[in-house]
Write an enzyme that holds these catalytic residues in place. Structure first.
Site, mmCIF file in Angstrom:
data_model
loop_
_atom_site.group_PDB
_atom_site.id
_atom_site.type_symbol
_atom_site.label_atom_id
_atom_site.label_comp_id
_atom_site.label_asym_id
_atom_site.label_seq_id
_atom_site.Cartn_x
_atom_site.Cartn_y
_atom_site.Cartn_z
ATOM 1 C CD1 TRP A 298 154.468 -12.695 76.743
ATOM 2 C CD2 TRP A 298 156.316 -12.870 77.977
ATOM 3 N NE1 TRP A 298 154.460 -11.658 77.657
ATOM 4 C CE2 TRP A 298 155.585 -11.746 78.422
ATOM 5 C CE3 TRP A 298 157.519 -13.175 78.601
ATOM 6 C CZ2 TRP A 298 156.022 -10.927 79.466
ATOM 7 C CZ3 TRP A 298 157.955 -12.354 79.645
ATOM 8 C CH2 TRP A 298 157.219 -11.252 80.065
ATOM 9 C CG ASP A 299 150.579 -14.135 77.947
ATOM 10 O OD1 ASP A 299 151.296 -13.648 77.052
ATOM 11 O OD2 ASP A 299 149.761 -13.460 78.585
ATOM 12 C CD GLU A 429 153.415 -5.237 75.662
ATOM 13 O OE1 GLU A 429 153.501 -6.261 74.981
ATOM 14 O OE2 GLU A 429 152.343 -4.839 76.179
ATOM 15 C CE LYS A 497 150.921 -3.336 79.295
ATOM 16 N NZ LYS A 497 150.683 -3.870 77.952
ATOM 17 C CD GLN A 498 154.071 -6.605 80.860
ATOM 18 O OE1 GLN A 498 153.151 -6.045 80.272
ATOM 19 N NE2 GLN A 498 154.389 -7.867 80.642
#
Length: 694
Positions: A298-299, A429, A497-498
């Site tokens: 997906w980056d 994640e 996580k992000q």
């Protein structure tokens, strides 16, 4: 004080980083390497089965290091010029200068080259010799290579990859020609200057590699190989640039990010070129066990794509065409997961579109990737109105398959009277097998609404199921605390996580009040992993910019600088140096913080919004080459004024006429080619004009 004499687009050092991963990269859309590395990679050429598939290592004839034996008091510099796409190594004494330049030709994508130039600065009458050291051996762990006959003075090897991605799948053949490299080069006593050029050509057929090498030789003979490369880069930068009157480190970061991203995109005016996507570490990386093996995540679609779209919609289209070509694999992924209809794009994609993630859990649960892919198609459509991609080139089939997948994935909850999506891993994640990820479900809703919108534009009946599922899918919201829980059962304070829920505001533009937007930012900022993936803090910065909280935005964006390494501005995925290097994902997020954050650009169904919010130390922002409905625009933004100029408005195909509208007053400004308009800095939008501006 700001050092105005230092060029923010050239990164120069007297010593190389000890960590070889942080050396500069030279790539184009087809070939890539890290300088002085003994391997290069070819776009779309992978070796290994399923989870073991990785970019095939091709031996690199460019891995040459220039030295002058026995020389005293040599000044040595290494530099990356982002404007010309060139890495240079210079050795300078009182009597001569030796220069080694390396580049991947931007427009002739099958070519990489380097040159050595020795120039006297004083006439000594003595010969000057430089040694060329190389670890190059024409062998590969991923290719069964054979030696062919020399061609026009070049050595020749060719061979196929060893293991296909899937049983019975393709095994690409790589053909390579290169100019033999001598151990030393000498400028004779009577000569003042001489250059030697060394060419490498790589292709997937003998015919193409020989044609490319011959073309390169002809350009060398006419003295124009390097200049044709720099002209291509010059044209690229003329059509796309972000610069500002502000801190040098910020300007350098922007030039670095743009260089590495632009290095990865397909060349203009090369319609036959098949593009194979952008991986987190780019073409220079992705060997087995490193940088996610060169897989596409997906980056590409969420983090890199929006920047490319706003400047080069033709290159953005090539990224979407890669996803269209991978659709068969995505249909098979959904079928293997037990869904009779729809396409499930792989968490990690390579040559076939089938799932190649080494760990099953991500492919099975991180299903937001499917919506991320479609959001890129949506942004492209609303920016270009290119119906041909959907009507004729496979886009509509992909839209239908994604909509069907989301409908297949939803389960009706009698208790809550809404649709659930269960058993997923959100972008965060740290959590998995959760129900109703806010990001995943909001994205599913957006996918289905876009599918319905474009169906109407194409005069195709809209299935009722799409509308029903979009309207009734659950997006978790806490009415009491007025924030979005990350998923059903999330407790405030749990580590994340992000960037996850903050993505609801941007890029999803999920409807919410400023109060809720603020609550989401304040809830998740303190619990998000400080050393997590580099793109995270860019999205928090965008959120605070939306709310006009400049200092809070700046403190978030400043965190990104710990992921930028010296001297060549290579990004690392995590600030402790771990993870992928040349992390294009982090660069893409950082660029979005400026390109969409500072400007307030938002792509909507009918307009391109703007609402500038620049930090105090940015006095002027210039964004050149913004593409909208076929036009090219230049924005110059200060605290006091916005100036917009239409720099190009092509006739073939015809660009749509535009106007600027101010939000508060409703004042309209026609935008014709060559025209420049200005008004006090305020929110507004660009839209299609009802009549052609004169």
């Amino acid at each position: 004080m700001l050092d105005c004499s230092e060029d923010p687009a050239v990164f120069t050092t007297t010593c190389l980083p000890s960590d070889q991963r942080l050396l500069a990269t030279v790539t184009n859309a087809y070939l890539g390497t890290r300088v002085y590395r003994d391997i290069l990679h070819v776009n779309g050429v992978y070796n290994g089965a399923v989870g073991d598939t990785h970019r095939a290592d091709v031996p690199s004839p460019l891995s040459v290091r220039m030295t002058v034996p026995g020389a005293d008091s040599l000044a040595e510099t290494f530099s990356l010029n982002t404007q010309t796409g060139t890495f240079s190594h210079v050795l300078q004494s009182t009597s001569y200068t030796a220069t080694h330049q390396i580049y991947a030709h931007h427009s002739l994508v099958h070519l990489m080259a380097f040159s050595i130039t020795i120039r006297r600065s004083a006439h000594t009458g003595q010969p000057i010799t430089v040694e060329l050291r190389t670890p190059f051996v024409p062998k590969s762990q991923d290719l069964d290579l054979y030696q062919g006959l020399d061609f026009q003075g070049a050595h020749y090897v060719y061979g196929t990859t060893l293991v296909p991605e899937v049983e019975g799948g393709p095994r690409p053949t790589v053909h390579m020609l290169w100019t033999p490299v001598p151990q030393a080069l000498t400028l004779c006593g009577e000569e003042w200057e001489q250059s030697w050029e060394f060419l490498t050509a790589v292709a997937e057929s003998e015919e193409e590699v020989k044609r490319s090498y011959s073309e390169g030789l002809a350009l060398i003979a006419s003295g124009s190989l390097y200049s044709s490369h720099t002209r291509a880069w010059d044209a690229l930068w003329r059509g796309c640039c972000i610069d500002l009157d502000g801190p040098l480190p910020l300007r350098q970061a922007l030039y670095g990010c743009l260089y590495y991203l632009l290095s990865a995109i397909p060349p203009r005016d090369n319609p036959g070129f098949l593009f194979h996507g952008i991986s987190p570490g780019g073409l220079s990386n992705g060997t087995r066990g490193e940088d996610y093996w060169g897989h596409v995540f997906w980056d590409q679609d969420t983090w890199v794509f929006p920047n490319i779209l706003l400047f080069y919609p033709e290159a953005a289209r090539a990224i979407l065409e890669y996803r269209i070509r991978m659709l068969e694999g995505a249909l098979r992924n959904a079928e293997e997961q037990g869904y009779k209809q729809g396409a499930k794009f792989p968490w990690e994609s390579a040559a076939t579109g089938q799932e190649v993630c080494p760990e099953d859990i991500y492919g099975a649960q991180e299903i937001h990737i499917t919506g991320d892919v479609l959001m890129a198609f949506e942004q492209y459509y609303y920016t270009t109105q290119d119906q041909k991609l959907f009507r004729e080139d496979g886009g509509w089939k992909l839209v239908v398959a994604v909509a069907q997948y989301w409908c297949s994935r939803m389960v009706w909850s009698e208790e809550e009277q809404c649709y659930h999506i269960r058993g997923v891993m959100p972008p965060d994640e740290y959590h998995y097998q959760v129900d109703n990820s806010a990001y995943t479900n909001a994205l599913a809703r957006r996918s289905l609404r876009f599918a319905a919108d474009i169906a109407q534009d194409l005069l195709i009946p809209v299935p009722e199921e799409w509308v029903e599922c979009a309207n009734k899918v659950k997006v978790p919201f806490d009415m009491e605390k007025k924030y979005h829980p990350e998923y059903d059962g999330y407790s405030p304070g749990e580590r994340v996580k992000q960037a996850d829920v903050v993505l609801l505001g941007f890029p999803l533009m999920h409807p919410m009040s400023p109060e809720v937007r603020r609550n989401d930012l304040e809830t998740y900022e303190p619990v998000t992993e400080l050393n997590g993936p580099a793109m995270t803090w860019s999205m928090f910065a965008v959120g605070w910019l939306e709310l006009k909280e400049m200092q809070r935005a700046q403190s978030q964006l400043n965190k990104c600088f710990s992921n930028i390494t010296e001297p060549f501005k290579i990004w690392v995925e995590n600030s402790d140096g771990s993870g992928a290097v040349n992390f294009l994902t982090g660069m893409g997020g950082f660029l979005q913080a400026v390109l969409f954050g500072y400007t307030g650009f938002r792509i909507t169904k009918t307009s391109l919004l703007f609402n500038p919010s620049c930090p105090d130390d940015v006095h002027k922002l210039k964004v050149t080459g913004v593409s909208y409905l076929g036009n090219k625009l230049k924005f110059t933004i200060t605290k006091e004024e916005i100036r917009i100029k239409v720099t190009e408005s092509p006739l073939d195909p015809p660009a749509l006429p535009l106007e600027a509208v101010l939000e508060e007053s409703g004042q309209r400004f026609p935008l014709g080619e060559g025209q420049s308009i200005s008004f006090p800095t305020a929110a507004g939008w660009i839209q299609r004009s009802p009549t052609k501006a004169h």
